[in-house]
Design a protein around this motif. Structure first.
Motif, PDB file in Angstrom:
ATOM      1  N   GLY A 220       0.826  -1.206   0.000  1.00  0.00           N
ATOM      2  CA  GLY A 220       0.000   0.000   0.000  1.00  0.00           C
ATOM      3  C   GLY A 220       0.854   1.246   0.000  1.00  0.00           C
ATOM      4  O   GLY A 220       2.022   1.229   0.407  1.00  0.00           O
ATOM      5  N   ALA A 221       0.271   2.340  -0.465  1.00  0.00           N
ATOM      6  CA  ALA A 221       0.927   3.646  -0.462  1.00  0.00           C
ATOM      7  C   ALA A 221      -0.148   4.711  -0.430  1.00  0.00           C
ATOM      8  O   ALA A 221      -1.283   4.468  -0.834  1.00  0.00           O
ATOM      9  N   TYR A 222       0.194   5.876   0.074  1.00  0.00           N
ATOM     10  CA  TYR A 222      -0.790   6.950   0.119  1.00  0.00           C
ATOM     11  C   TYR A 222      -0.107   8.294   0.181  1.00  0.00           C
ATOM     12  O   TYR A 222       1.051   8.421   0.590  1.00  0.00           O
ATOM     13  N   ILE A 223      -0.843   9.301  -0.254  1.00  0.00           N
ATOM     14  CA  ILE A 223      -0.472  10.703  -0.088  1.00  0.00           C
ATOM     15  C   ILE A 223      -1.690  11.394   0.496  1.00  0.00           C
ATOM     16  O   ILE A 223      -2.789  11.277  -0.052  1.00  0.00           O
ATOM     17  N   GLN A 224      -1.539  12.072   1.611  1.00  0.00           N
ATOM     18  CA  GLN A 224      -2.664  12.781   2.195  1.00  0.00           C
ATOM     19  C   GLN A 224      -2.186  14.068   2.842  1.00  0.00           C
ATOM     20  O   GLN A 224      -1.050  14.157   3.309  1.00  0.00           O
ATOM     21  N   ASP A 225      -3.039  15.063   2.823  1.00  0.00           N
ATOM     22  CA  ASP A 225      -2.768  16.326   3.494  1.00  0.00           C
ATOM     23  C   ASP A 225      -3.457  16.313   4.840  1.00  0.00           C
ATOM     24  O   ASP A 225      -4.577  15.826   4.965  1.00  0.00           O
ATOM     25  N   ASN A 226      -2.794  16.829   5.849  1.00  0.00           N
ATOM     26  CA  ASN A 226      -3.274  16.678   7.207  1.00  0.00           C
ATOM     27  C   ASN A 226      -2.810  17.864   8.042  1.00  0.00           C
ATOM     28  O   ASN A 226      -2.293  18.838   7.507  1.00  0.00           O
ATOM     29  N   TYR A 227      -2.998  17.778   9.329  1.00  0.00           N
ATOM     30  CA  TYR A 227      -2.505  18.827  10.210  1.00  0.00           C
ATOM     31  C   TYR A 227      -2.063  18.212  11.533  1.00  0.00           C
ATOM     32  O   TYR A 227      -2.433  17.098  11.889  1.00  0.00           O
ATOM     33  N   TRP A 228      -1.258  18.965  12.245  1.00  0.00           N
ATOM     34  CA  TRP A 228      -0.967  18.704  13.649  1.00  0.00           C
ATOM     35  C   TRP A 228      -1.348  19.928  14.461  1.00  0.00           C
ATOM     36  O   TRP A 228      -1.350  21.047  13.959  1.00  0.00           O
ATOM     37  N   ILE A 229      -1.631  19.723  15.726  1.00  0.00           N
ATOM     38  CA  ILE A 229      -1.587  20.766  16.733  1.00  0.00           C
ATOM     39  C   ILE A 229      -0.367  20.442  17.580  1.00  0.00           C
ATOM     40  O   ILE A 229      -0.296  19.382  18.189  1.00  0.00           O
ATOM     41  N   ILE A 230       0.626  21.336  17.593  1.00  0.00           N
ATOM     42  CA  ILE A 230       1.859  21.076  18.340  1.00  0.00           C
ATOM     43  C   ILE A 230       2.000  22.104  19.452  1.00  0.00           C
ATOM     44  O   ILE A 230       1.849  23.305  19.242  1.00  0.00           O
ATOM     45  N   ASN A 231       2.300  21.600  20.643  1.00  0.00           N
ATOM     46  CA  ASN A 231       2.583  22.455  21.791  1.00  0.00           C
ATOM     47  C   ASN A 231       4.007  22.136  22.241  1.00  0.00           C
ATOM     48  O   ASN A 231       4.243  21.191  22.995  1.00  0.00           O
ATOM     49  N   TRP A 232       4.963  22.907  21.737  1.00  0.00           N
ATOM     50  CA  TRP A 232       6.362  22.688  22.091  1.00  0.00           C
ATOM     51  C   TRP A 232       6.605  22.985  23.567  1.00  0.00           C
ATOM     52  O   TRP A 232       7.410  22.321  24.199  1.00  0.00           O
ATOM     53  N   ALA A 233       5.903  23.975  24.122  1.00  0.00           N
ATOM     54  CA  ALA A 233       6.128  24.400  25.505  1.00  0.00           C
ATOM     55  C   ALA A 233       5.654  23.372  26.523  1.00  0.00           C
ATOM     56  O   ALA A 233       6.150  23.331  27.649  1.00  0.00           O
ATOM     57  N   GLU A 234       4.669  22.534  26.141  1.00  0.00           N
ATOM     58  CA  GLU A 234       4.169  21.511  27.059  1.00  0.00           C
ATOM     59  C   GLU A 234       4.489  20.102  26.589  1.00  0.00           C
ATOM     60  O   GLU A 234       4.181  19.135  27.287  1.00  0.00           O
ATOM     61  N   GLY A 235       5.105  19.975  25.404  1.00  0.00           N
ATOM     62  CA  GLY A 235       5.646  18.699  24.968  1.00  0.00           C
ATOM     63  C   GLY A 235       4.651  17.696  24.435  1.00  0.00           C
ATOM     64  O   GLY A 235       4.714  16.518  24.778  1.00  0.00           O
ATOM     65  N   TYR A 236       3.728  18.137  23.547  1.00  0.00           N
ATOM     66  CA  TYR A 236       2.830  17.171  22.932  1.00  0.00           C
ATOM     67  C   TYR A 236       2.459  17.593  21.519  1.00  0.00           C
ATOM     68  O   TYR A 236       2.560  18.764  21.146  1.00  0.00           O
TER      69      TYR A 236
END
Length: 313
Positions: A220-236
């Motif tokens: 299998g293979a895929y290409i998808q557009d997505n997002y993250w929510i990143i909190n560098w100050a709290e580490g997640y």
């Protein structure tokens, strides 16, 4: 999610500030569900994002002290919006929060509720679809030049962040195969408040390119557009399905190592992301290995490359 929807942002089951911060594991969209073997065990945990490993201790996660250059963070407040009810086929304007009612799907046929939007200027828009009544609404946006954006999560909280062109009509189709019900659709300029971001959370778009080998053969293979929510100050880091705590940090880079035991399936996951504080570019890769005690395959390995990662808000 269509691989052609170059700016589609997939969404969480609730506003980002309320996402449960457990330890989770990334799962690819294609190939992995098919690798589970004949008994299907473990397939219920497959998703387009992280798998919940509830109960893990994430209180001592390492953090990163990062300060972005001016202008990267994006608008804070939601603009003034007009709120009104709409019917199928209506046209709406920018800075509108409209409410309508989606009919239930019938058998294998989805119900469809269409709205139209014709921007007066070229701009970036944020669309947020939500419902407390309908369990699984999806949204697709098509323009008169056959462009398409869509968000299809296993819930009724969908987000699209997209570019629109002046004078082009965009048809927004809200659909469901499940129960219908009242929904709300927000169409506005991008801003942090509409997304429910906390002060230290950042909205990061990216493209995922993944390929899977099962017992050494392409599966299998895929290409998808997505997002993250990143909190560098709290580490997640969060994606549409949950949150991962940082395992290690070095400079502006963080890595994550997680394991999951699903009985007949064990899963090991590693992720590394680096961040450019001046440009807001986020880049990295991940590896997921699933080992099966029964079924067609012994082991499936997915390599994931993250491209065009960018702090947007």
């Amino acid at each position: 999610m269509s691989v052609s929807s170059a700016k589609t942002i997939r969404t969480a089951t609730s506003p980002f500030s309320t996402v449960t911060r457990g330890a989770l594991v990334l799962s690819a969209t294609l190939g992995l569900a098919a690798c589970g073997g004949g008994d299907g065990e473990g397939s219920s945990s497959d998703s387009n994002g992280f798998i919940d490993l509830s109960g893990a201790d994430v209180s001592d996660a390492p953090v990163i002290d990062i300060t972005f250059a001016a202008g990267i963070r994006g608008a804070e407040a939601e603009p003034d919006v007009s709120e009104y009810a709409v019917s199928d086929g209506d046209s709406i304007m920018i800075h509108s929060r409209v409410s309508g009612s989606a009919l239930p799907g019938v058998g294998d046929t989805a119900s469809e509720f269409e709205l139209n939007y014709t921007p007066l200027v070229d701009r970036t828009v944020l669309l947020i679809l939500s419902s407390t009544e309908a369990p699984n609404l999806d949204i697709e946006v098509r323009d008169t030049f056959l462009g398409r954006e869509q968000s299809e999560n296993a819930n009724s909280y969908e987000v699209l962040l997209m570019e629109v062109d002046a004078g082009r009509t965009y048809t927004m189709t809200i659909s469901t195969l499940a129960e219908g019900g009242q929904f709300t659709l927000l169409l506005t300029e991008p801003n942090r408040a509409s997304l429910g971001l906390t002060d230290e959370e950042y909205f990061v778009t990216h493209q995922r390119r993944g390929s899977t080998l099962c017992d050494g053969s392409a599966a299998g293979a895929y290409i998808q557009d997505n997002y993250w929510i990143i909190n560098w100050a709290e580490g997640y880091i969060s994606d549409p399905d949950g949150t991962l705590s940082f395992s290690e940090v070095e400079g502006n880079a963080f890595s994550i190592e997680q394991s999951l035991d699903l009985g007949s399936v064990t899963e090991d996951f590693s992720l590394t992301l680096d961040t450019n504080a001046r440009t807001g570019v986020v880049s990295g890769n991940a590896t997921q290995t699933r080992t099966f005690s029964s079924g067609e395959y012994n082991q499936c390995v997915t390599e994931i490359d993250f491209r065009d990662g960018q702090v947007r808000l």
